[in-house]
Structures are given as structure tokens and as C-alpha cells.
Design a protein around this motif. Structure first.
Motif, mmCIF file in Angstrom:
data_model
loop_
_atom_site.group_PDB
_atom_site.id
_atom_site.type_symbol
_atom_site.label_atom_id
_atom_site.label_comp_id
_atom_site.label_asym_id
_atom_site.label_seq_id
_atom_site.Cartn_x
_atom_site.Cartn_y
_atom_site.Cartn_z
ATOM 1 N N UNK A 257 0.841 -1.193 0.000
ATOM 2 C CA UNK A 257 0.000 0.000 0.000
ATOM 3 C C UNK A 257 0.878 1.246 0.000
ATOM 4 N N UNK A 258 0.552 2.170 -0.921
ATOM 5 C CA UNK A 258 1.235 3.461 -1.006
ATOM 6 C C UNK A 258 0.182 4.546 -0.842
ATOM 7 N N UNK A 259 0.203 5.217 0.285
ATOM 8 C CA UNK A 259 -0.843 6.199 0.576
ATOM 9 C C UNK A 259 -2.174 5.493 0.738
ATOM 10 N N UNK A 260 -3.156 5.827 -0.084
ATOM 11 C CA UNK A 260 -4.479 5.198 -0.031
ATOM 12 C C UNK A 260 -4.634 4.088 -1.048
ATOM 13 N N UNK A 261 -3.598 3.847 -1.829
ATOM 14 C CA UNK A 261 -3.693 2.849 -2.905
ATOM 15 C C UNK A 261 -3.091 1.523 -2.467
ATOM 16 N N UNK A 262 -3.867 0.448 -2.656
ATOM 17 C CA UNK A 262 -3.387 -0.894 -2.334
ATOM 18 C C UNK A 262 -3.218 -1.671 -3.633
ATOM 19 N N UNK A 263 -2.086 -2.294 -3.801
ATOM 20 C CA UNK A 263 -1.785 -3.060 -5.015
ATOM 21 C C UNK A 263 -2.030 -4.539 -4.739
ATOM 22 N N UNK A 264 -2.409 -5.267 -5.765
ATOM 23 C CA UNK A 264 -2.666 -6.708 -5.644
ATOM 24 C C UNK A 264 -1.442 -7.429 -5.091
ATOM 25 N N UNK A 265 -1.640 -8.621 -4.646
ATOM 26 C CA UNK A 265 -0.520 -9.382 -4.091
ATOM 27 C C UNK A 265 0.616 -9.481 -5.090
ATOM 28 N N UNK A 266 1.784 -9.156 -4.622
ATOM 29 C CA UNK A 266 2.941 -9.109 -5.509
ATOM 30 C C UNK A 266 4.204 -9.474 -4.736
ATOM 31 N N UNK A 267 5.052 -10.254 -5.395
ATOM 32 C CA UNK A 267 6.296 -10.712 -4.775
ATOM 33 C C UNK A 267 7.328 -9.579 -4.704
ATOM 34 N N UNK A 268 7.423 -8.793 -5.766
ATOM 35 C CA UNK A 268 8.450 -7.768 -5.838
ATOM 36 C C UNK A 268 7.857 -6.402 -5.534
ATOM 37 N N UNK A 269 8.427 -5.727 -4.579
ATOM 38 C CA UNK A 269 7.936 -4.392 -4.219
ATOM 39 C C UNK A 269 8.096 -3.428 -5.388
#
Length: 592
Positions: free
Chosen positions: A20-32
Motif C-alpha cells: 500500500x502506497x498512501x491510499x492505494x493498495x496493489x494486488x498481491x505481488x512478490x516484488x515491491x
């Protein structure tokens, strides 16, 4: 200016998580990096270059595809898409993979440093992700960036780090504040070494611009105090002595008043800036505690020396000497009166020092003082005051202890004239430290003997006629004035104030004398005539002595002239033939 995204790929088995960056959540991911670059792209962030630093093992493990180091529960090694396919699909043409060593020894550490530094261009704006940094590389990032700030003028926009949580959403935080702390340390170092506080203001200003409006007012208070510090810094660096509103003393006083506001600013959020400003203020706090102008000046000179500011130190030291003499010998007179400083105090100081090994005699100094009583640019009150202060100085000081001031003047002039003078001297910090010490010793000697300073009345009495100050026109020749024509006497009277002509016999000079003997004769007559405080000297005699005496008078601002006559030849016829006779008629005096 290019916008650059830098990141490091490690060799770990990175487990998928929701970033999560700020209010945005990204789908499950291995690499940041995948999650971060995707979210930044969605927010409209554009990069000119995206640089991945990889060791050989990181390239093998996580670049083309991911291969787990350990088998899963089924005994199989898990595989997944690596970073390269993602970058080809989303950032083709702007990404690059740079191979780096692992930094196992000092040689490799320097190679690693240079690889990261070389990847950065002039004026780049850097965003750095350190989440998967290999071993100590996240630590290496900070010295690389500090180095590049100075040598390549880069700026840091963000420093991202993903806080991995296995069963929760993993936040990506910005560590930019740590970079600000390094900037604070750098600005403090710059102020400590150079005395320039502008970078302290810049650091706080940059922080203020990033804050929401409701928080700007708090940090703005620090900014206003930093501005007071910067005003003092500029006053110091431009040698603003005196008592004007823009002077060192006034700016120091204003800073100390505003310092009290720091005690009411205890927000933990901005403690870094509180410490920074407090530390800087402490180093200049003594500049606001001086009672006398020369004390402030000496503290400023000491401050200059501590910063290696030689030019400012000599400028301050030279003026401190004059100011001390003003305060000591004329305590009731304004020490920033330029005319008084120049005509009375500085002239007394310079007349008491010499460029050669021989110290000036006090008689010649008194002659210079007597000229102040005839200076038409001064009022009657100024004539007496300036002359008395001049005499009080030269009758009280130890000429030997004044010698070093000539070097102070020479060094100051050498620097202020950019070295554009013949026979200029090289100047270093050792010189100014020595002269600073000698100045303190001189001040101490004068202060301890201050009870020996004569009164104004006694000082003026030393300039009266009954003290061998005949003034007038001095006839230094072997032609006595009693045989001068009326025209020549009138011409002599017109050149002086007292309408008197005094003869000083120019004795015969044997032809076999050495140059050293000629020099001694010249010095004898020069001192004798100078002690008479002449308005004008007519010097006519043996060429060698005349030349040396004339040069002395001119150096000491004594008008020196010679007689110009017209030769009239007449012929008479006598029993013995034609006889010629010559008569010399005076025409005028001409200056050498």
C-alpha cells in the motif's frame, strides 16, 4: 533535469504481499518494485530512467524469473515471473539493469560506490527504493547521495521502503526525512566551517514547502529564527562592524531576542530543526554580549580565524585597532566618526610605525600632529580635539610594540586589492593568529598603563611654539636669509602661516664620504628640521644629502622647495679689456 528511479534487487525468496502506497493498495505481488512502479505510474509519476542494480546471484535468482531457494511442501521449487518481463511490458526503453559486485572487500566496496555514483547524472531528481537492498547497500545509498548532491547537484524526491507483512497489507513508507536529517547535518557543518548559514535556511524552507498549510505556521517560526541567524551570518561575512541597524552587534542582538521563541517550540515533529538552530546560535552567542565596540570586533576576529576567513579577520583586526584607540584615548567621542578615525587616530597610528627597522621619532610625529591645528577642513574645536588625541596616543604608546601593525595594514591591503600590488605578501592563517595575539598584548599593555595618558591641555601644550615648533619657512642651504632680496623673503612668507624664515646651515660635505656617512648626515638634518614643525623647507646643497633629505620630507608630507633664479650677465670695458659679471635675481620657489 532527469527523473530517475533507482532500486536494488537482492537474492531473497520474496513472498507475495499486498503493498500500500498512501491510499492505494496493489494486488498481491512478490516484488515491491512491481507494486511501487505500477502505483506511481497510476498516480501520473513519470521517470526518464529506471535503474536496477543487480549482483550476479540476484540476476540469476530474480531477474528473468523467480526461483525459490527451498522446495515447497510438495517438494518442488516454486517459480514465478521475474522483474525483467514486467519491465519489458510496462517500461520498455527506459529501464536498465546494471551489474554490481557484492562488496566483499575494500576494493569491491569502492567499486560498488562508483557504480552507483556513475549511474546518476547531473541535476537528476532521484527516487530510490531500498526495500530489497542487498546486504548493506541501503546504508551505502546515503553516502552516495550525499556525495552526488555536492558533485552533481542532484535532489532527492523520495526514499521508499516496503514494510513487509505476511498476513497483512504491507505499507510503503517514505524515508525522505532521514535525507533531511543529513541535509541538516551538512548545513550545520557548512556553518561551522565557513560561517555561512544560508543552507540552514534552505533546509527549513524546503521542508516548509512540503507541509500542508495548517502545519506551515509552526515550522515557519523556525524559519524566521533561521532568517535572523542568516542576517547575522551575512553581517559577519561582509564585515559590518559599527552600530548601524545592519551591523553585527544589532543582528546578534536581534537573534538573541528571537532565540527565546525556541523554548516555546517543543514539537517532537520539528525537534531536528530546533537542535540545528540552537547549535548554530550557540556558536555566535558571545557576539551579543560585548559592551565596547572593540570587544565585539575582537570576538568577531576570533570567529573569523576559527572559520579560516583570513581576509575578514585582517579587515576586522585593522579596524579593531583603530576602534580600541578611539575608546581608550577619546572615550567620549563616537568611535564610528570617520573623519576623527582617519585624521586623528589612524594618522597617529601610522605615524608611529615604520616600514623599515628604525622606529619613527616622536618629534616627527608631533610635527604631523601640529598640522591638524592648521587644517582648514576642521572646525576650531575639532582642530584642538583631533590634535590632542593624536598627541596623547604618540606620547603614551610603546613604538616597538606597534611595529606589527604595519604588517597588518600590508596584509589587509594586499587582500583587499586582490593582490594587484607590487611586492605583495603571501598571507596564511598562521600570520593572522600571530597578529591577533600581538594585538591582544598591545591592548593589554595600553590598558594597564592607561593612568599614564596625559591630559588634553598637556597634549596641546606640546604643540605650542615654546616647544621648539617654530613652523614657518626653513631655509636649509648655505645662503643665509639675511642676504635674500625683499622679493625672495615675500615669496617665502607667502608659503607659510607664521611669516618667519629660519636658517639651518647646510654644511660642506667632503667628497670622500661613503654612502653610509651621507645617509647619517641626511638623517640628522631631516630629524632636526622635522622637529621644528616647518610649513615649507627650502633644500639646496650637496646633491646626495639634498636628495635623501628631500625624499624624507616628501614621504612625511612636508612641502619642500628649491629657489629658481634668473642669471643676468653684463659686460664692462676696462683698461684691461672686457670684463663680464653675473647677477642672480630671484624669480620663484618651485616644489621638488
Amino acid at each position: 533535469m532527469a527523473k530517475i528511479f533507482l532500486t536494488v534487487v537482492g537474492t531473497g525468496d520474496y513472498s507475495p504481499t499486498e503493498y500500500r502506497l498512501g491510499d492505494t493498495v496493489y494486488k498481491k505481488e512478490r516484488y515491491v518494485q512491481k507494486a511501487l512502479l505500477s502505483m506511481l505510474k497510476d498516480k501520473g509519476e513519470h521517470f526518464n530512467r529506471i535503474v536496477f542494480f543487480l549482483t550476479a546471484r540476484a540476476r540469476e535468482k530474480n531477474w528473468e524469473q523467480f526461483t525459490a531457494a527451498r522446495p515447497n511442501i510438495d517438494g518442488e521449487k516454486e517459480t514465478d515471473e521475474g522483474l525483467k518481463p514486467f519491465l519489458e511490458k510496462n517500461f520498455s526503453g527506459i529501464y536498465e539493469a546494471l551489474d554490481i559486485c557484492e562488496g566483499k572487500n575494500e576494493h569491491e566496496l569502492l567499486e560498488l560506490f562508483n557504480s552507483m555514483f556513475d549511474a546518476i547524472g547531473e541535476n537528476d531528481e532521484i527516487t530510490f527504493d531500498i526495500t530489497h537492498g542487498f546486504r548493506f547497500i541501503p546504508f551505502l545509498f546515503f553516502p552516495v547521495m550525499s556525495y552526488a548532491k555536492e558533485l552533481k547537484n542532484i535532489s532527492i524526491k523520495n526514499i521508499y521502503y516496503g514494510l513487509f507483512e505476511k498476513e497483512k497489507v504491507s505499507d510503503i513508507i517514505d524515508l525522505k526525512r532521514y535525507d533531511e536529517i543529513l541535509d541538516c547535518a551538512s548545513s550545520a557543518h557548512n556553518f561551522r566551517c565557513s560561517g555561512n548559514s544560508s543552507e540552514i535556511c534552505n533546509v527549513i524552507n524546503r521542508r516548509v514547502k512540503t507541509l500542508p498549510d495548517d502545519e506551515k505556521s509552526i515550522l515557519g517560526r523556525y524559519n524566521s529564527i533561521a532568517k535572523c541567524l542568516d542576517d547575522l551570518s551575512k553581517a559577519l561575512l561582509t564585515c559590518q562592524g559599527g552600530m548601524q541597524k545592519f551591523s553585527i552587534s544589532k543582528k546578534a542582538e536581534n537573534l538573541m531576542k528571537n532565540k527565546q521563541r525556541l523554548e516555546n517550540l517543543n514539537e517532537k515533529e520539528h525537534r531536528i530543526f530546533n537542535n540545528l538552530i540552537s547549535h548554530a546560535i550557540t556558536s555566535v552567542s558571545e557576539l551579543s554580549t560585548s559592551e565596547l565596540p572593540y570587544e565585539l570586533g575582537m570576538k568577531a576576529v576570533e570567529w573569523y580565524i576559527s572559520k579560516g576567513l583570513i581576509m575578514q579577520a585582517y579587515t576586522g583586526l585593522r579596524e579593531c585597532i583603530t576602534t580600541f584607540f578611539c575608546c581608550t584615548y577619546a572615550p567620549n567621542h563616537e568611535c564610528d566618526d570617520a573623519k576623527f578615525r582617519q585624521l586623528a587616530v589612524d594618522r597617529a597610528i601610522t605615524s608611529s610605525i615604520s616600514r623599515d627597522e628604525k622606529a619613527p621619532d616622536k618629534a616627527s610625529c608631533l610635527r604631523i600632529a601640529a598640522k591638524l591645528l592648521k587644517d582648514d577642513s576642521l572646525t576650531e574645536a575639532q582642530k584642538k580635539e583631533f590634535a590632542s588625541v593624536f598627541v596623547k596616543i604618540i606620547t603614551h604608546i610603546d613604538f616597538e610594540k606597534m611595529r606589527f601593525i604595519q604588517r597588518v595594514i600590508e596584509f589587509r591591503n594586499h587582500m583587499n586589492h586582490f593582490g594587484m600590488r607590487k611586492n605583495s605578501n603571501n598571507v596564511n592563517i598562521d600570520h593572522v593568529e600571530k597578529h591577533f595575539s600581538q594585538t591582544k598584548e598591545l591592548f593589554k599593555d595600553i590598558y594597564e598603563r592607561r593612568n599614564e595618558i596625559i591630559s588634553d591641555e598637556e597634549a596641546l601644550s606640546k604643540l605650542m611654539p615654546d616647544n621648539n615648533f617654530s613652523g614657518g619657512f626653513i631655509n636649509f642651504s648655505n645662503h643665509p636669509s639675511s642676504k635674500w632680496s625683499e622679493k625672495q623673503l615675500e615669496a617665502a612668507y607667502s608659503l607659510c602661516s607664521s611669516s618667519t624664515v629660519t636658517d639651518v646651515q647646510f654644511l660642506d660635505v667632503p667628497a670622500d664620504l661613503t654612502e653610509e656617512e651621507i645617509q647619517k648626515i641626511a638623517e640628522h638634518y631631516a630629524e632636526k628640521i622635522t622637529a621644528m614643525s616647518p610649513d615649507v623647507v627650502m633644500c639646496m646643497g650637496e646633491f646626495g644629502v639634498s636628495h635623501k633629505v628631500t625624499e624624507f620630507f616628501k614621504e612625511n608630507e612636508i612641502t619642500v622647495v628649491y629657489s629658481c633664479s634668473e642669471r643676468i650677465v653684463s659686460e664692462h670695458i676696462t683698461e684691461n679689456g672686457t670684463e663680464k659679471s653675473s647677477v642672480f635675481n630671484f624669480v620663484r620657489f618651485r616644489k621638488y
